[in-house]
Scaffold this motif. Sequence first.
Motif, PDB file in Angstrom:
ATOM      1  N   GLY B 147      28.345  11.604   1.457  1.00 42.21           N
ATOM      2  CA  GLY B 147      26.723  11.511   1.487  1.00 42.21           C
ATOM      3  C   GLY B 147      26.302  12.642   2.235  1.00 42.21           C
ATOM      4  O   GLY B 147      26.621  12.728   3.467  1.00 42.21           O
ATOM      5  N   ALA B 148      25.358  13.464   1.677  1.00 42.29           N
ATOM      6  CA  ALA B 148      24.863  14.523   2.281  1.00 42.29           C
ATOM      7  C   ALA B 148      23.407  14.457   2.627  1.00 42.29           C
ATOM      8  O   ALA B 148      22.533  15.164   2.667  1.00 42.29           O
ATOM      9  CB  ALA B 148      25.089  15.920   1.515  1.00 42.29           C
ATOM     10  N   GLY B 149      23.091  13.252   3.197  1.00 42.11           N
ATOM     11  CA  GLY B 149      21.770  12.652   3.352  1.00 42.11           C
ATOM     12  C   GLY B 149      21.542  13.071   4.964  1.00 42.11           C
ATOM     13  O   GLY B 149      22.681  13.703   5.601  1.00 42.11           O
ATOM     14  N   PRO B 150      20.562  12.377   5.583  1.00 40.44           N
ATOM     15  CA  PRO B 150      20.450  12.630   6.881  1.00 40.44           C
ATOM     16  C   PRO B 150      21.456  12.372   7.782  1.00 40.44           C
ATOM     17  O   PRO B 150      22.136  12.865   8.909  1.00 40.44           O
ATOM     18  CB  PRO B 150      19.081  12.123   7.254  1.00 40.44           C
ATOM     19  N   ALA B 151      22.147  11.111   7.591  1.00 37.30           N
ATOM     20  CA  ALA B 151      23.310  10.552   8.446  1.00 37.30           C
ATOM     21  C   ALA B 151      24.635  11.501   8.082  1.00 37.30           C
ATOM     22  O   ALA B 151      25.090  11.845   9.286  1.00 37.30           O
ATOM     23  CB  ALA B 151      23.354   9.139   7.902  1.00 37.30           C
ATOM     24  N   GLY B 152      24.902  11.799   7.086  1.00 39.07           N
ATOM     25  CA  GLY B 152      26.024  12.784   6.803  1.00 39.07           C
ATOM     26  C   GLY B 152      25.711  14.116   7.502  1.00 39.07           C
ATOM     27  O   GLY B 152      26.655  14.390   7.890  1.00 39.07           O
ATOM     28  N   ASP B 406      29.731  -1.267  14.505  1.00 39.13           N
ATOM     29  CA  ASP B 406      29.420  -1.550  16.114  1.00 39.13           C
ATOM     30  C   ASP B 406      28.652  -0.408  16.693  1.00 39.13           C
ATOM     31  O   ASP B 406      28.320   0.353  15.708  1.00 39.13           O
ATOM     32  CB  ASP B 406      30.853  -1.780  16.892  1.00 39.13           C
ATOM     33  N   GLU B 407      28.347  -0.608  18.029  1.00 39.36           N
ATOM     34  CA  GLU B 407      27.418   0.349  18.556  1.00 39.36           C
ATOM     35  C   GLU B 407      27.957   1.892  18.484  1.00 39.36           C
ATOM     36  O   GLU B 407      27.080   2.973  18.524  1.00 39.36           O
ATOM     37  CB  GLU B 407      26.990  -0.034  20.027  1.00 39.36           C
ATOM     38  N   HIS B 408      29.452   1.960  18.207  1.00 40.75           N
ATOM     39  CA  HIS B 408      29.892   3.515  18.255  1.00 40.75           C
ATOM     40  C   HIS B 408      30.133   3.696  16.625  1.00 40.75           C
ATOM     41  O   HIS B 408      30.533   4.700  16.390  1.00 40.75           O
ATOM     42  CB  HIS B 408      31.089   3.579  18.652  1.00 40.75           C
ATOM     43  N   MET B 409      29.352   2.998  15.866  1.00 38.72           N
ATOM     44  CA  MET B 409      29.242   3.244  14.229  1.00 38.72           C
ATOM     45  C   MET B 409      30.726   3.120  13.635  1.00 38.72           C
ATOM     46  O   MET B 409      31.047   3.709  12.965  1.00 38.72           O
ATOM     47  CB  MET B 409      28.634   4.547  13.958  1.00 38.72           C
ATOM     48  N   ARG B 410      31.415   2.330  14.190  1.00 38.42           N
ATOM     49  CA  ARG B 410      32.973   1.879  13.813  1.00 38.42           C
ATOM     50  C   ARG B 410      32.785   0.884  12.861  1.00 38.42           C
ATOM     51  O   ARG B 410      32.040  -0.100  13.111  1.00 38.42           O
ATOM     52  CB  ARG B 410      33.855   1.578  14.788  1.00 38.42           C
ATOM     53  N   THR B 411      33.404   1.014  11.735  1.00 28.40           N
ATOM     54  CA  THR B 411      33.600  -0.381  10.459  1.00 28.40           C
ATOM     55  C   THR B 411      34.816  -1.025  11.116  1.00 28.40           C
ATOM     56  O   THR B 411      35.413  -0.713  12.004  1.00 28.40           O
ATOM     57  CB  THR B 411      33.550   0.381   9.066  1.00 28.40           C
ATOM     58  N   SER B 412      34.929  -1.758  10.306  1.00 26.13           N
ATOM     59  CA  SER B 412      36.170  -2.779  10.490  1.00 26.13           C
ATOM     60  C   SER B 412      37.422  -2.253  10.034  1.00 26.13           C
ATOM     61  O   SER B 412      38.614  -2.761  10.568  1.00 26.13           O
ATOM     62  CB  SER B 412      36.036  -4.069   9.495  1.00 26.13           C
ATOM     63  N   LEU B 413      37.244  -0.844   9.536  1.00 27.74           N
ATOM     64  CA  LEU B 413      38.613  -0.001   9.146  1.00 27.74           C
ATOM     65  C   LEU B 413      38.778   0.924  10.352  1.00 27.74           C
ATOM     66  O   LEU B 413      38.089   1.617  10.438  1.00 27.74           O
ATOM     67  CB  LEU B 413      38.637   0.306   7.795  1.00 27.74           C
ATOM     68  N   PRO B 414      39.876   0.963  10.894  1.00 31.63           N
ATOM     69  CA  PRO B 414      40.286   1.964  12.142  1.00 31.63           C
ATOM     70  C   PRO B 414      39.953   3.531  11.174  1.00 31.63           C
ATOM     71  O   PRO B 414      40.409   3.578   9.861  1.00 31.63           O
ATOM     72  CB  PRO B 414      41.728   2.041  12.376  1.00 31.63           C
ATOM     73  N   GLY B 415      39.508   4.258  12.022  1.00 30.09           N
ATOM     74  CA  GLY B 415      39.256   5.577  11.463  1.00 30.09           C
ATOM     75  C   GLY B 415      38.023   5.694  10.274  1.00 30.09           C
ATOM     76  O   GLY B 415      37.587   6.829   9.879  1.00 30.09           O
ATOM     77  N   VAL B 416      37.463   4.561  10.171  1.00 26.94           N
ATOM     78  CA  VAL B 416      36.351   4.776   9.027  1.00 26.94           C
ATOM     79  C   VAL B 416      34.965   4.422   9.880  1.00 26.94           C
ATOM     80  O   VAL B 416      34.908   3.371  10.469  1.00 26.94           O
ATOM     81  CB  VAL B 416      36.505   3.833   7.857  1.00 26.94           C
ATOM     82  N   TYR B 417      34.028   5.029   9.872  1.00 29.14           N
ATOM     83  CA  TYR B 417      32.649   5.133  10.572  1.00 29.14           C
ATOM     84  C   TYR B 417      31.622   5.062   9.536  1.00 29.14           C
ATOM     85  O   TYR B 417      31.781   5.645   8.340  1.00 29.14           O
ATOM     86  CB  TYR B 417      32.367   6.120  11.439  1.00 29.14           C
ATOM     87  N   ALA B 418      30.493   4.469   9.713  1.00 26.64           N
ATOM     88  CA  ALA B 418      29.453   4.675   8.733  1.00 26.64           C
ATOM     89  C   ALA B 418      28.181   4.499   9.714  1.00 26.64           C
ATOM     90  O   ALA B 418      28.057   4.226  10.698  1.00 26.64           O
ATOM     91  CB  ALA B 418      29.370   3.414   7.877  1.00 26.64           C
ATOM     92  N   GLY B 419      27.097   5.061   8.907  1.00 23.23           N
ATOM     93  CA  GLY B 419      25.641   5.351   9.690  1.00 23.23           C
ATOM     94  C   GLY B 419      24.834   5.373   8.491  1.00 23.23           C
ATOM     95  O   GLY B 419      24.964   5.665   7.282  1.00 23.23           O
ATOM     96  N   GLY B 420      23.559   5.248   8.785  1.00 20.71           N
ATOM     97  CA  GLY B 420      22.261   5.225   8.095  1.00 20.71           C
ATOM     98  C   GLY B 420      22.095   4.010   7.419  1.00 20.71           C
ATOM     99  O   GLY B 420      22.532   2.944   7.895  1.00 20.71           O
ATOM    100  N   ASP B 421      21.289   4.051   6.329  1.00 17.47           N
ATOM    101  CA  ASP B 421      20.675   3.017   5.650  1.00 17.47           C
ATOM    102  C   ASP B 421      21.817   1.905   5.012  1.00 17.47           C
ATOM    103  O   ASP B 421      21.592   0.780   4.955  1.00 17.47           O
ATOM    104  CB  ASP B 421      19.744   3.470   4.395  1.00 17.47           C
ATOM    105  N   CYS B 422      22.941   2.693   4.881  1.00 14.85           N
ATOM    106  CA  CYS B 422      24.057   1.798   4.311  1.00 14.85           C
ATOM    107  C   CYS B 422      24.641   0.846   5.241  1.00 14.85           C
ATOM    108  O   CYS B 422      25.251  -0.256   4.947  1.00 14.85           O
ATOM    109  CB  CYS B 422      25.224   2.404   3.853  1.00 14.85           C
ATOM    110  N   ALA B 433      19.141   7.337  10.929  1.00 15.79           N
ATOM    111  CA  ALA B 433      20.305   7.668  10.106  1.00 15.79           C
ATOM    112  C   ALA B 433      20.805   8.888  10.889  1.00 15.79           C
ATOM    113  O   ALA B 433      22.168   9.047  11.341  1.00 15.79           O
ATOM    114  CB  ALA B 433      19.750   8.068   8.712  1.00 15.79           C
ATOM    115  N   VAL B 434      19.783   9.967  11.460  1.00 17.94           N
ATOM    116  CA  VAL B 434      20.514  11.234  12.129  1.00 17.94           C
ATOM    117  C   VAL B 434      21.031  10.650  13.534  1.00 17.94           C
ATOM    118  O   VAL B 434      22.189  11.026  13.729  1.00 17.94           O
ATOM    119  CB  VAL B 434      19.062  11.950  12.382  1.00 17.94           C
TER     120      VAL B 434
END
Lengths: 424, 455
Positions: B147-152, B406-422, B433-434
């Motif tokens: 995703g090349a939106g603000p978060a990405g 979590d507060e470090h944007m870590r998902t439940s999968l190791p090495g996978v992070y997420a952020g923004g509206d999703c 998102a930024v």
Amino acid sequence: MADLSIEFAGIKAPNPFWLASAPPTDKAYNVVRAFEAGWGGVVWKTLGEDPAAVNVSSRYSAHYGVNREVMGINNIELITDRSLEINLREITQVKKDWPDRALIVSLMVPCVEESWKAILPLVEATGADGIELNFGCPHGMPERGMGAAVGQVPEYVEQVTRWCKTYCSLPVIVKLTPNITDIRQSARAAHRGGADAVSLINTINSITSVDLDRMIALPIVGDMSTHGGYCGSAVKPIALNMVAEIARDPATRGLPICGIGGIGSWRDAAEFIALGSGAVQVCTAAMLHGFRIVEDMKDGLSRWMDSQGYRSIADFSGRAVSHTTDWKYLDINYQVIARIDQDACIGCGRCHIACEDTSHQAIANLRQADGSHRYEVIDAECVGCNLCQITCPVQDCIEMVPQDTGKPFLDWLHDPRNPYREAS
Amino acid sequence: MIESLNHLPRPSSDNATLADHFSDLAPPLTARQAAVEASRCLYCYDAPCVNACPSDIDIPSFIRNIHQENVQGAAEKILSANILGGSCARVCPTEILCQQACVRNNHQECAPVLIGLLQRYAVDHAEFDAHPFQRAASSGKRIAVVGAGPAGLSCAHRLAWHGHDVVIFEARPKAGGLNEYGIAKYKVVDDFAQREVDFVLQIGGIEVRHGQVLGENLSLGELQQQFDAVFLGLGLNASRQLGLANEYAPGVLAATDYICELRQAEDLNRLPLANRSIVLGAGNTAIDMAVQMARLGAQDVNLVYRRGIEDMGATEHEQHIAKEHQVRLLTWAQPEQVLLDDQGRVRGMRFARTQMIDGRLQTTGETFELAADAIFKAIGQTFDEQALSDHNAQTLAREGDRIRVDEHMRTSLPGVYAGGDCTHLGQDLTVQAVQHGKLAAEAIHAQLMLNVEAA
């Protein structure tokens, strides 16, 4: 309504607001406009011997506040650049047309008796009310042995004043330069020479700023600059102190003082009068806003005097002098503590950081649950320095509250902590 | 073109006239205005505006820089905290963020400092010769950003800054996300969104691959295998549905689809115009839709919401914009039926009046009809489930329909992070998102560097 009229060193005027010797009083056209606007008097821009001075371009520069308000102006303009004859003719006519206004003529000629002896009768013949000796001009004229070059040497001040009293029957006001160490020395010299009054301050040596692209200070003449004379609201604190120093000096007690230096409002004028002035002179404020400002100054001063029960300028002139003293006579046991009006506080934190970083760590920063801040004075740490009150953007939000310490008056001369104390 | 609206007429004004209607809603400050406004800042300590900024911009400091004629310094300070400071200055609801916290809101202080416009002034006038941030030495690590939106973009920039190489996988032909496709045209005008993307990519080390759709030609499992870490900045790509009959009839459209079309249109005169429009919803997107339709020339725009004004997601400032454009705000009305003409196209909508009874929204039994040529749905965005359809993606822990982090944007999968509206964290705002992207990048960097040290 309070009576604003004054008699200063024998010179009568309908109000104490005079225009100082400067560009606004350069010629009849300006002076007439000033009188039409209501000024009580003017000091005509300094006359000299012919040939008249020649001025450069440009001439002024300024020191600005954060909102681009002018804090002070620096100028490198000389005395009048018009011939003596034209000036004298205009002065005669204006005085004739405006007999109730004070018209003082500022003078600056070489420091030789003959020069003064020659010009004084010409000035007296105009019908002017008095003369003011320009001993203060800090630029251009000192190089020619005049202006501040005279004002900085008490013996010269005394000598020239005496010549003026000898060859002229008009009241003599000696205008003092602040570019000295102890203003009282100049005032005492003028007093010894027989001066009827002193006026102060003249401008202060200054450079306001530098053009960093061209690496030239301002104002720029070609690709050079020079220091000028500084005036405007920024010099008011310096002028007030010098006025007070003279007012409370036993050697010059009773010598009339005309206050000059950054006066732009009725309150400024009232402060100068409270510290011993009998009249005031204004220049920079008029140069920034025009002559109309005198209307507000007269109205404001008059209403304030009414509110205080003062019927004349003399009623409060010098009233603050007796409350001005040397540090050593202050009460060591007096104590104030800051109190923050929490309803007025807007939570900017300026008092806190000022006190925390640079003073006494006496204001606590209490973060509230909603993310806002509450600032509270820690009474035990507060020394009552006023810094928080000064830095607070909200007027009257921080009050300095006198404390009942239960201790008697004690000055440093008698303080047991003073190893050189005087026995009581 | 928008198929379902093709039967509608086109605006009567020509493109140039219409383009004028979509110039800056809040015009930029001139140098003089910026100087005056900057001087109003009290330079608060521990400033409330900074605490209110989701992206931690040191506001008093950058305003002081502007006031001292150090515009480049101001811009660098902003961008170091928020690389999309230019678009955030335009789209942030400052009235509920920094400017709401400004101490000059106090009734004795007249009005808050115009922080958003000052930020825009700084970023717009910085005129950097080169990208202001220099990449650290190469780490040899590769990170996939989806995703090349603000978060990405934010995440990719921060990672590149730290010396990592980044590949951004983007579904659409252009990068920028909602800044490019979803913001009202008069908030981010001309090609600013693309210029900002170019600026972000200037740092180097970031490759953008377009036409890459997670769940279609891309899977999370593959990305995990091929890269040292993965950041998901997927956004919310599905529009909520009404669940009514005739919802797909000509004349019914998701507001985001129309806004996207409007933003990309080269000739505004060729857009379908619904002279009588109904916009369903109560958020800023609903307002954007209604106001843009009014600016295109629609005569009768009704924004309908099933609850009251006080429940609306759109800020007071946004509601005010709507009112200024003669948009009617109708509340306590719930869509009941899409009304069609004999050709099967929208002719209006029937609404049921609503009220709160015992804390529950209920219909009163009373109904009314509004005539309309088109109905725009702006009742919220939701997660596009298709994106997380591969085996690994399905195991991601969720919070409602969003990805849990979590507060470090870590998902439940190791090495996978997420952020923004999703993700479920914070508000659905560009600035949020930024910040997510930035925080995720810092967390990824810290983790990768830790792994290097351990190795």
